[in-house]
Design a protein around this motif. Structure first.
Motif, PDB file in Angstrom:
ATOM      1  N   TYR A   1       0.836  -1.203   0.000  1.00 11.37           N
ATOM      2  CA  TYR A   1       0.000   0.000   0.000  1.00 11.37           C
ATOM      3  C   TYR A   1       0.872   1.256   0.000  1.00 11.37           C
ATOM      4  O   TYR A   1       0.566   2.251  -0.671  1.00 11.37           O
ATOM      5  CB  TYR A   1      -0.916   0.017   1.229  1.00 11.37           C
ATOM      6  N   PHE A   2       1.949   1.209   0.774  1.00  9.09           N
ATOM      7  CA  PHE A   2       2.855   2.361   0.875  1.00  9.09           C
ATOM      8  C   PHE A   2       3.474   2.687  -0.491  1.00  9.09           C
ATOM      9  O   PHE A   2       3.554   3.857  -0.886  1.00  9.09           O
ATOM     10  CB  PHE A   2       3.950   2.049   1.893  1.00  9.09           C
TER      11      PHE A   2
ATOM     12  N   ALA B   1      -0.782   2.385   7.034  1.00 10.76           N
ATOM     13  CA  ALA B   1      -0.693   2.565   8.484  1.00 10.76           C
ATOM     14  C   ALA B   1      -1.763   1.746   9.207  1.00 10.76           C
ATOM     15  O   ALA B   1      -1.567   1.326  10.352  1.00 10.76           O
ATOM     16  CB  ALA B   1      -0.833   4.041   8.835  1.00 10.76           C
ATOM     17  N   GLY B   2      -2.880   1.504   8.532  1.00  8.34           N
ATOM     18  CA  GLY B   2      -3.919   0.662   9.112  1.00  8.34           C
ATOM     19  C   GLY B   2      -3.482  -0.787   9.240  1.00  8.34           C
ATOM     20  O   GLY B   2      -3.859  -1.488  10.183  1.00  8.34           O
ATOM     21  N   GLU B   3      -2.670  -1.249   8.283  1.00 13.18           N
ATOM     22  CA  GLU B   3      -2.152  -2.622   8.337  1.00 13.18           C
ATOM     23  C   GLU B   3      -1.060  -2.769   9.390  1.00 13.18           C
ATOM     24  O   GLU B   3      -0.898  -3.835   9.975  1.00 13.18           O
ATOM     25  CB  GLU B   3      -1.597  -3.033   6.969  1.00 13.18           C
ATOM     26  N   ASP B   4      -0.273  -1.702   9.584  1.00  8.23           N
ATOM     27  CA  ASP B   4       0.796  -1.730  10.579  1.00  8.23           C
ATOM     28  C   ASP B   4       0.843  -0.364  11.259  1.00  8.23           C
ATOM     29  O   ASP B   4       1.333   0.612  10.689  1.00  8.23           O
ATOM     30  CB  ASP B   4       2.143  -2.044   9.916  1.00  8.23           C
ATOM     31  N   THR B   5       0.331  -0.296  12.473  1.00  4.56           N
ATOM     32  CA  THR B   5       0.207   0.990  13.164  1.00  4.56           C
ATOM     33  C   THR B   5       1.553   1.582  13.569  1.00  4.56           C
ATOM     34  O   THR B   5       1.617   2.745  13.986  1.00  4.56           O
ATOM     35  CB  THR B   5      -0.667   0.843  14.419  1.00  4.56           C
ATOM     36  N   ASN B   6       2.636   0.798  13.451  1.00  6.24           N
ATOM     37  CA  ASN B   6       3.975   1.295  13.765  1.00  6.24           C
ATOM     38  C   ASN B   6       4.800   1.575  12.509  1.00  6.24           C
ATOM     39  O   ASN B   6       6.024   1.720  12.596  1.00  6.24           O
ATOM     40  CB  ASN B   6       4.720   0.307  14.661  1.00  6.24           C
ATOM     41  N   PHE B   7       4.156   1.640  11.373  1.00  4.67           N
ATOM     42  CA  PHE B   7       4.848   1.925  10.114  1.00  4.67           C
ATOM     43  C   PHE B   7       5.025   3.450  10.040  1.00  4.67           C
ATOM     44  O   PHE B   7       4.215   4.172   9.468  1.00  4.67           O
ATOM     45  CB  PHE B   7       4.014   1.401   8.950  1.00  4.67           C
ATOM     46  N   VAL B   8       6.119   3.940  10.621  1.00  2.90           N
ATOM     47  CA  VAL B   8       6.267   5.383  10.827  1.00  2.90           C
ATOM     48  C   VAL B   8       6.360   6.167   9.523  1.00  2.90           C
ATOM     49  O   VAL B   8       5.851   7.302   9.437  1.00  2.90           O
ATOM     50  CB  VAL B   8       7.490   5.694  11.714  1.00  2.90           C
TER      51      VAL B   8
ATOM     52  N   ALA C   1       4.906   5.492   6.664  1.00  2.89           N
ATOM     53  CA  ALA C   1       3.559   5.605   6.086  1.00  2.89           C
ATOM     54  C   ALA C   1       2.775   6.709   6.790  1.00  2.89           C
ATOM     55  O   ALA C   1       2.059   7.491   6.152  1.00  2.89           O
ATOM     56  CB  ALA C   1       2.826   4.271   6.201  1.00  2.89           C
ATOM     57  N   ILE C   2       2.925   6.797   8.116  1.00  2.00           N
ATOM     58  CA  ILE C   2       2.231   7.827   8.885  1.00  2.00           C
ATOM     59  C   ILE C   2       2.730   9.212   8.477  1.00  2.00           C
ATOM     60  O   ILE C   2       1.944  10.148   8.278  1.00  2.00           O
ATOM     61  CB  ILE C   2       2.439   7.593  10.392  1.00  2.00           C
ATOM     62  N   ARG C   3       4.043   9.353   8.353  1.00  5.89           N
ATOM     63  CA  ARG C   3       4.609  10.659   7.992  1.00  5.89           C
ATOM     64  C   ARG C   3       4.136  11.095   6.603  1.00  5.89           C
ATOM     65  O   ARG C   3       3.727  12.243   6.402  1.00  5.89           O
ATOM     66  CB  ARG C   3       6.134  10.600   8.022  1.00  5.89           C
ATOM     67  N   PHE C   4       4.201  10.190   5.628  1.00  3.72           N
ATOM     68  CA  PHE C   4       3.801  10.561   4.270  1.00  3.72           C
ATOM     69  C   PHE C   4       2.308  10.828   4.184  1.00  3.72           C
ATOM     70  O   PHE C   4       1.863  11.627   3.360  1.00  3.72           O
ATOM     71  CB  PHE C   4       4.218   9.476   3.272  1.00  3.72           C
ATOM     72  N   ALA C   5       1.511  10.175   5.028  1.00 10.54           N
ATOM     73  CA  ALA C   5       0.074  10.474   5.063  1.00 10.54           C
ATOM     74  C   ALA C   5      -0.132  11.927   5.478  1.00 10.54           C
ATOM     75  O   ALA C   5      -0.945  12.652   4.881  1.00 10.54           O
ATOM     76  CB  ALA C   5      -0.641   9.534   6.029  1.00 10.54           C
ATOM     77  N   ALA C   6       0.615  12.376   6.501  1.00  9.98           N
ATOM     78  CA  ALA C   6       0.502  13.760   6.972  1.00  9.98           C
ATOM     79  C   ALA C   6       0.905  14.749   5.884  1.00  9.98           C
ATOM     80  O   ALA C   6       0.224  15.754   5.648  1.00  9.98           O
ATOM     81  CB  ALA C   6       1.368  13.954   8.216  1.00  9.98           C
ATOM     82  N   ILE C   7       2.009  14.448   5.201  1.00  8.36           N
ATOM     83  CA  ILE C   7       2.500  15.363   4.156  1.00  8.36           C
ATOM     84  C   ILE C   7       1.526  15.423   2.983  1.00  8.36           C
ATOM     85  O   ILE C   7       1.216  16.497   2.460  1.00  8.36           O
ATOM     86  CB  ILE C   7       3.894  14.912   3.666  1.00  8.36           C
TER      87      ILE C   7
ATOM     88  N   LYS D   1      -3.499  15.952  12.560  1.00 14.55           N
ATOM     89  CA  LYS D   1      -3.703  14.734  13.349  1.00 14.55           C
ATOM     90  C   LYS D   1      -2.674  13.666  12.991  1.00 14.55           C
ATOM     91  O   LYS D   1      -2.107  13.006  13.868  1.00 14.55           O
ATOM     92  CB  LYS D   1      -5.121  14.197  13.126  1.00 14.55           C
ATOM     93  N   TRP D   2      -2.408  13.495  11.695  1.00 15.55           N
ATOM     94  CA  TRP D   2      -1.430  12.485  11.278  1.00 15.55           C
ATOM     95  C   TRP D   2      -0.012  12.925  11.631  1.00 15.55           C
ATOM     96  O   TRP D   2       0.850  12.092  11.925  1.00 15.55           O
ATOM     97  CB  TRP D   2      -1.577  12.197   9.793  1.00 15.55           C
TER      98      TRP D   2
END
Length: 673
Positions: free
Chosen positions: A340-341, A364-371, A373-379, A392-393
């Motif tokens: 997904y990433f 990030a939903g598949e792996d909540t510690n995939f940092v 993926a979280i950062r790029f979601a915010a950007i 929030k992200w």
């Protein structure tokens, strides 16, 4: 010329000759063709003209109606193959053919040695006229000479073998002994499995993530720089990365060492092969291999094993590091999350930010510690205009600091500075990142921060340097924003000739970029070239996703306003406020009237309508506060601007213009007192 013909010429002239007699009495060429597709007649003729015989070999060709391709280990429809060949049988044929050729070579060598021994005996006793003592003396002398020669030969061979180990140290030893950092490029591995899972990029991400945690010893180039060089050389499918391209990429990025490899499928197993290569000498320093199977298709543990092998060799064996922790090797525990990433990254670099954000959130939903993926979601959310979600992200990314490696923490510091501090702190964080990897992405970010500070001369230096790097590599920048930011800096600095020249090049590289088209509109309006401006406005509007009539009018107002065409800007902003479906467009028009001093009272009325519905909206509050300042109501202005600022800092990031407005209000109040 340099391989096939050169081998034939050398083999034809050596002690064995090109053709070898096999143990069964047949004769075979030392060239063993292994054919993976049918050759054209002219190619066959060319090969046979050099070979001097008919081209015969082992076939690995799958052929059916309209198909001519290499035979696979596991065929979906093996019976459709006209040739009827089976992969493992052909492998066995190759092995047996090689064995027969080697046996033929050995038999010929043994025969020549035996014949040489007979000739030596004949020559030894041929001179029967010599005195007996002379024959005995000569025999002793010959034995001594031969012994000396043999000892000398052994010493020479030993020197050849030992010398490189003593004097010819590889690049890892040379640089580490001098205390210098090793510059390292890690390429996505060539995927030869025909699977849809992008193993090669997973390995690359794992290695980059882990080895980046040792910035004092290693300078690990970021994925974006590598991607830029590869795509600039026409590679968009990582199943086809050839060794020559890996070397080219490493040299363009000035890397001392590069790691490349392949991924192949063996029945239910996946095998990963990696080579660490000296960029200068092209010599392989070390090879690594690992393989494994997975019932659920998750090969992350196998990838982790390879990463550990490579990291262990570099950090422990060669650099003598102690206490290396392998618990943070994995970028993500889920191969599905990484799939997904990758989908998100593909869309992100195409500026499809809203769609990219959805894929990052799925990862990030598949792996909540995939940092990452979280950062790029915010950007991506920020770039798509979804500020509330972006915040929030961003907070979610900051909350993962305890599981980040050192390199990820540097990016967290930078992101925090962007959202909670001034551009000066963001620039300081970027300088730290620059020490790890001084490449265009960092320079681009530096340029954007200097633009926020209105320090256009410094922005130009960083952005020009970034584009010079891409030019040196012979490729276009990875994103249109490199041109967009530099064009903005040129425009604000009044360097219009440079801006014009820049956009001619930008048009060639990024014809469909919305951000770049926006800059072209502003430049054309600055040049008072309304015909060109209208052309680009039309193009710009066509690139806006899902905009309603009011949003389109407001966007056009933005373009005219930035270029200084205030009458035209007011015309479009007024239109947007009159037809807009919500109070936001009334705020936009009101803010324009206040900011440009065109009609402060009307602007305040429009902003107040927006605040009546959303009293705690810090953007609307700031517009009101600045309007009060311009009306000379300094204390009320300061109170309103301070409230806006506090809310902004609570829910969103730093804004330099709003910060400056707040400082102006404070000075005014102090001056009044």
């Amino acid at each position: 010329q340099h391989e096939f013909k050169a081998f034939i010429e050398e083999a034809s002239a050596d002690q064995f000759g090109l053709k070898v007699k096999l143990p069964n009495g047949n004769v075979a060429s030392r060239v063993l063709p292994v054919r993976i597709h049918d050759l054209d007649p002219e190619d066959i003729k060319l090969c046979e003209s050099v070979l001097g015989s008919v081209l015969r070999g082992v076939e690995f060709v799958y052929k059916s109606a309209g198909i001519n391709r290499p035979l696979r280990a596991l065929e979906e429809k093996p019976h459709d193959n006209i040739n009827g060949t089976i992969y493992r049988d052909q492998i066995n044929k190759v092995a047996l053919a090689i064995k027969e050729i080697i046996q033929g070579l050995k038999a010929k060598a043994a025969g020549e040695a035996k014949e040489a021994g007979v000739h030596e005996k004949i020559s030894q006793y041929a001179d029967t006229g010599r005195p007996a003592f002379k024959q005995k003396f000569m025999g002793i002398f010959n034995r001594r000479v031969i012994s000396v020669i043999m000892i000398a030969a052994i010493l020479i061979i030993a020197a050849i073998l030992i010398y490189p180990k003593i004097f010819k140290r590889d690049i890892l030893e040379k640089l580490s002994s001098k205390g210098e950092r090793i510059s390292l490029v890690i390429l996505p591995f060539e995927n030869m499995t025909n699977d849809t899972i992008r193993y090669g990029e997973m390995i690359q991400a794992n290695l980059i993530s882990f080895l980046s945690d040792y910035p004092k010893d290693l300078r690990v180039h970021e994925e974006e720089s590598i991607k830029g060089v590869l795509e600039g050389n026409g590679v968009t499918n990582y199943a086809s990365i050839k060794p020559s391209l890996g070397l080219l990429t490493a040299r363009k990025l000035n890397a001392d060492v590069y790691i490349s490899g392949t991924v192949i499928r063996l029945s239910n197993n996946i095998r990963f092969l990696a080579n660490m290569t000296d960029t200068k000498t092209k010599e392989i320093i070390k090879s690594f291999t690992t393989e494994g199977t997975s019932e659920d298709g998750n090969f992350i543990p196998v990838i982790d094993t390879l990463t550990k092998k490579v990291a262990d060799y570099i950090l422990i064996t060669r650099l003598k590091k102690k206490n290396v922790e392998f618990d943070k090797v994995t970028t993500t525990k889920s191969y599905l999350a990484y799939q997904y990433f990758i989908q998100g990254k593909d869309l992100y670099y195409k500026e499809q930010y809203a769609k990219a954000a959805e894929w990052f959130k799925k990862a990030a939903g598949e792996d909540t510690n995939f940092v990452w993926a979280i950062r790029f979601a915010a950007i991506a959310l920020h770039n798509s205009g979804s500020e509330n979600q972006a915040v929030k992200w961003g907070e979610k990314f900051q909350s993962k600091r305890d599981i980040m490696n050192e390199n990820q923490k540097l990016y967290a510091d930078y992101d925090y500075a962007c959202s909670h501090q001034t551009p000066n702190e963001a620039i300081a964080a970027l300088r730290q990142l620059q020490q790890n990897d001084d490449q265009p992405p960092v320079r681009r970010s530096l340029g954007s921060k200097y633009i926020a500070l209105q320090q256009y001369d410094k922005a130009i230096i960083e952005l020009e340097k970034a584009l010079e790097m891409y030019k040196k590599w012979g490729i276009k920048p990875l994103g249109a924003d490199y041109y967009g930011f530099l064009g903005q800096a040129y425009n604000n600095a009044g360097l219009y000739k440079k801006e014009k020249k820049l956009f001619r090049k930008a048009e060639q590289d990024f014809h469909e970029s919305r951000a770049l088209t926006r800059r072209q509109v502003v430049f054309a309006l600055t040049e008072k070239d309304t015909i060109t401006a209208n052309k680009y406005i039309k193009k710009y509007l066509s690139l806006i996703e899902g905009g309603n009539e009011a949003a389109i009018a407001a966007n056009v107002g933005d373009l005219y306003g930035e270029a200084g065409f205030l009458d035209k800007a007011e015309e479009y902003y007024r239109k947007a406020s009159e037809i807009g479906p919500n109070v936001f467009f009334q705020y936009v028009f009101g803010w324009f009237l206040i900011l440009t001093d065109r009609n402060i009272n009307e602007g305040m009325d429009l902003v107040q309508k927006a605040l009546t519905k959303y009293p705690d909206n810090y953007v609307y509050l700031h517009a009101k506060g600045w309007g009060l300042y311009k009306q000379g109501k300094y204390q009320e202005a300061l109170d309103t601007l301070q409230k806006s600022w506090d809310l902004r800092r609570k829910y969103d990031g730093y804004d330099h213009r709003e910060f400056l407005h707040l400082q102006e209000a404070k000075k005014a109040v102090e001056g009044k007192k």
